[in-house]
Design a protein around this motif. Structure first.
Motif, mmCIF file in Angstrom:
data_model
loop_
_atom_site.group_PDB
_atom_site.id
_atom_site.type_symbol
_atom_site.label_atom_id
_atom_site.label_comp_id
_atom_site.label_asym_id
_atom_site.label_seq_id
_atom_site.Cartn_x
_atom_site.Cartn_y
_atom_site.Cartn_z
ATOM 1 N N ILE A 1 56.210 38.241 33.839
ATOM 2 C CA ILE A 1 54.934 37.800 33.273
ATOM 3 C C ILE A 1 54.613 38.676 32.059
ATOM 4 N N PRO A 2 53.838 38.155 31.126
ATOM 5 C CA PRO A 2 53.527 38.941 29.924
ATOM 6 C C PRO A 2 52.658 40.161 30.257
ATOM 7 N N ARG A 3 52.874 41.229 29.548
ATOM 8 C CA ARG A 3 51.976 42.372 29.675
ATOM 9 C C ARG A 3 50.599 41.974 29.159
ATOM 10 N N GLY A 4 49.595 42.536 29.775
ATOM 11 C CA GLY A 4 48.230 42.166 29.433
ATOM 12 C C GLY A 4 47.672 41.084 30.333
ATOM 13 N N PHE A 5 48.452 40.676 31.355
ATOM 14 C CA PHE A 5 48.017 39.643 32.300
ATOM 15 C C PHE A 5 46.717 40.052 32.988
ATOM 16 N N ARG A 6 46.473 41.334 33.078
ATOM 17 C CA ARG A 6 45.274 41.867 33.742
ATOM 18 C C ARG A 6 43.984 41.402 33.082
ATOM 19 N N ALA A 7 44.074 40.844 31.865
ATOM 20 C CA ALA A 7 42.882 40.366 31.171
ATOM 21 C C ALA A 7 42.326 39.084 31.788
ATOM 22 N N LEU A 8 43.112 38.409 32.633
ATOM 23 C CA LEU A 8 42.679 37.139 33.233
ATOM 24 C C LEU A 8 41.822 37.406 34.469
ATOM 25 N N THR A 9 40.702 38.054 34.262
ATOM 26 C CA THR A 9 39.864 38.527 35.379
ATOM 27 C C THR A 9 39.084 37.423 36.073
ATOM 28 N N ASN A 10 39.122 36.198 35.528
ATOM 29 C CA ASN A 10 38.423 35.086 36.177
ATOM 30 C C ASN A 10 39.316 34.293 37.121
ATOM 31 N N LEU A 11 40.561 34.728 37.289
ATOM 32 C CA LEU A 11 41.475 34.013 38.181
ATOM 33 C C LEU A 11 40.982 34.042 39.626
ATOM 34 N N TRP A 12 40.970 32.857 40.234
ATOM 35 C CA TRP A 12 40.650 32.726 41.652
ATOM 36 C C TRP A 12 41.914 32.504 42.487
ATOM 37 N N VAL A 13 42.857 31.756 41.907
ATOM 38 C CA VAL A 13 44.075 31.372 42.636
ATOM 39 C C VAL A 13 45.284 31.702 41.773
ATOM 40 N N LEU A 14 46.247 32.414 42.365
ATOM 41 C CA LEU A 14 47.460 32.800 41.646
ATOM 42 C C LEU A 14 48.641 32.696 42.603
ATOM 43 N N PHE A 15 49.521 31.729 42.372
ATOM 44 C CA PHE A 15 50.666 31.499 43.240
ATOM 45 C C PHE A 15 51.968 31.762 42.479
ATOM 46 N N GLY A 16 52.971 32.283 43.197
ATOM 47 C CA GLY A 16 54.293 32.472 42.618
ATOM 48 C C GLY A 16 54.371 33.637 41.654
ATOM 49 N N PHE A 17 53.504 34.633 41.803
ATOM 50 C CA PHE A 17 53.510 35.775 40.882
ATOM 51 C C PHE A 17 54.756 36.623 41.127
ATOM 52 N N PRO A 18 55.598 36.816 40.109
ATOM 53 C CA PRO A 18 56.869 37.520 40.310
ATOM 54 C C PRO A 18 56.729 39.038 40.203
ATOM 55 N N THR A 19 57.365 39.739 41.109
ATOM 56 C CA THR A 19 57.449 41.198 41.022
ATOM 57 C C THR A 19 58.590 41.544 40.080
ATOM 58 N N TYR A 20 58.250 42.244 39.021
ATOM 59 C CA TYR A 20 59.234 42.510 37.966
ATOM 60 C C TYR A 20 59.104 43.955 37.518
ATOM 61 N N MET A 21 60.227 44.655 37.402
ATOM 62 C CA MET A 21 60.248 46.042 36.938
ATOM 63 C C MET A 21 60.842 46.112 35.541
ATOM 64 N N ASP A 22 60.161 46.852 34.676
ATOM 65 C CA ASP A 22 60.660 47.094 33.322
ATOM 66 C C ASP A 22 60.449 48.574 33.024
ATOM 67 N N GLY A 23 61.457 49.358 33.331
ATOM 68 C CA GLY A 23 61.293 50.808 33.228
ATOM 69 C C GLY A 23 60.309 51.305 34.260
#
Length: 324
Positions: free
Chosen positions: A97-119
């Protein structure tokens, strides 16, 4: 829909629902629907991406990409959709997912969020500020290298969370047996990761898939300080290395539906349904009433299951309707 067609003529459109259709030719014109609130592209297998200018749909609240297997990446501009409330990438190949996803603070439902490591960065860190989440689905949790990464997701601080799906890639083959050996280190690491998640008691729906620890998370046990007293539905699928079900499971006062599917290393079931381990010796001769609201219990694909230990002491609740 023909080559050259466009959605421009539907300039006032608020809702667009497409399912199992070839939609790629019309995709670019979506961003001309300036009033669009709801976008669902289910099982549109010819789509490989969303438009990079998706952020121009300033009123967009709902994006459903379920079953669009060709999509592997979300556009970076999606983080500018500050009004977004629903996002599903279930059954896609989105693995970051793109960095800065944390800005979507109005999200109520989030499905299929991938765990991803980059460093040192883990995608789960982006979930920390999303305090309004009511339903959350995490996948590829085997990618978490440090428990501190999952702690930054602050799942245990999300006071509105009622539905949670936790998914690892399954270690079981089509025959329901372990495909390859899971090391003790791998088992211990995933156990720590799941223990840290620890949702609040407001949780009503829990789905665990592909877990390969030997013991399920401690917060699922009735003996925990914050039991899941409001849990109504519990699914557990592909428990490749788990040797027993959670302790004191029958004490969950609201549980209505319980399914365990494909748990090849569980040989005995029973006592954990009756009462916490610490209390079993006090009531060994009594008939226990467990699962006061359970109406459906399904145990399937448990290839090594040999006995139900406590069946003679187990009194079925009055709401019982189905047992498989």
């Amino acid at each position: 829909m023909q080559p050259g067609d466009s959605l421009v003529t539907f300039s006032s459109l608020r809702t667009l629902f497409i399912e199992s259709a070839n939609f790629a030719a019309l995709l670019e014109s979506v961003c001309q629907l300036k009033h669009l609130r709801y976008l669902s592209l289910r099982s549109c297998t010819d789509i490989s991406r969303l438009p990079e200018n998706i952020h121009e749909l300033k009123f967009l609240q709902h994006i459903n990409l379920e079953g669009c297997g060709g999509i592997v990446k979300l556009p970076d501009s999606i983080v500018k959709l500050r009004g977004l409330r629903y996002l599903s990438t279930n059954d896609t190949h989105v693995n970051s997912i793109p960095r800065g996803f944390r800005a979507l603070t109005n999200l109520w439902v989030l499905f299929g969020f991938p765990t991803y490591m980059d460093g040192d960065w883990c995608s789960l860190e982006e979930l920390g500020p999303l305090s309004q989440l009511k339903e959350l689905g995490l996948k590829s949790l085997e990618n978490v290298l440090e428990a501190s990464s999952i702690a930054k997701a602050r799942v245990g601080a999300k006071q509105y969370l009622t539905a949670l799906t936790l998914e690892c890639s399954s270690r079981l083959g089509d025959d329901g047996l372990l495909k390859a050996r899971v090391s003790n280190e791998e088992q211990q690491k995933i156990e720590v990761v799941f223990d840290v998640i620890c949702p609040l008691p407001c949780l009503e729906y829990l789905d665990i898939k592909g877990y390969f620890g030997r013991q399920l998370p401690r917060w699922m046990m009735w003996t925990t300080k914050v039991p899941l007293e409001n849990l109504r539905t519990l699914w557990m699928t592909d428990l490749s290395c788990c040797t027993q079900l959670p302790d004191g499971l029958c004490r969950l006062p609201c549980l209505e539906f319980l399914q365990v599917n494909r748990a090849p290393t569980i040989k005995s079931v029973g006592d954990e349904f009756l009462q916490p381990r610490s209390q079993r010796h006090h009531h060994s001769s009594q008939t226990m009433v467990g699962f006061p609201k359970l109406h459906t219990l399904i145990l399937s694909g448990m290839l090594e299951w040999e006995e139900w230990d406590g069946r003679r002491k187990f009194k079925l609740c009055p709401h019982w309707r189905s047992f498989f």
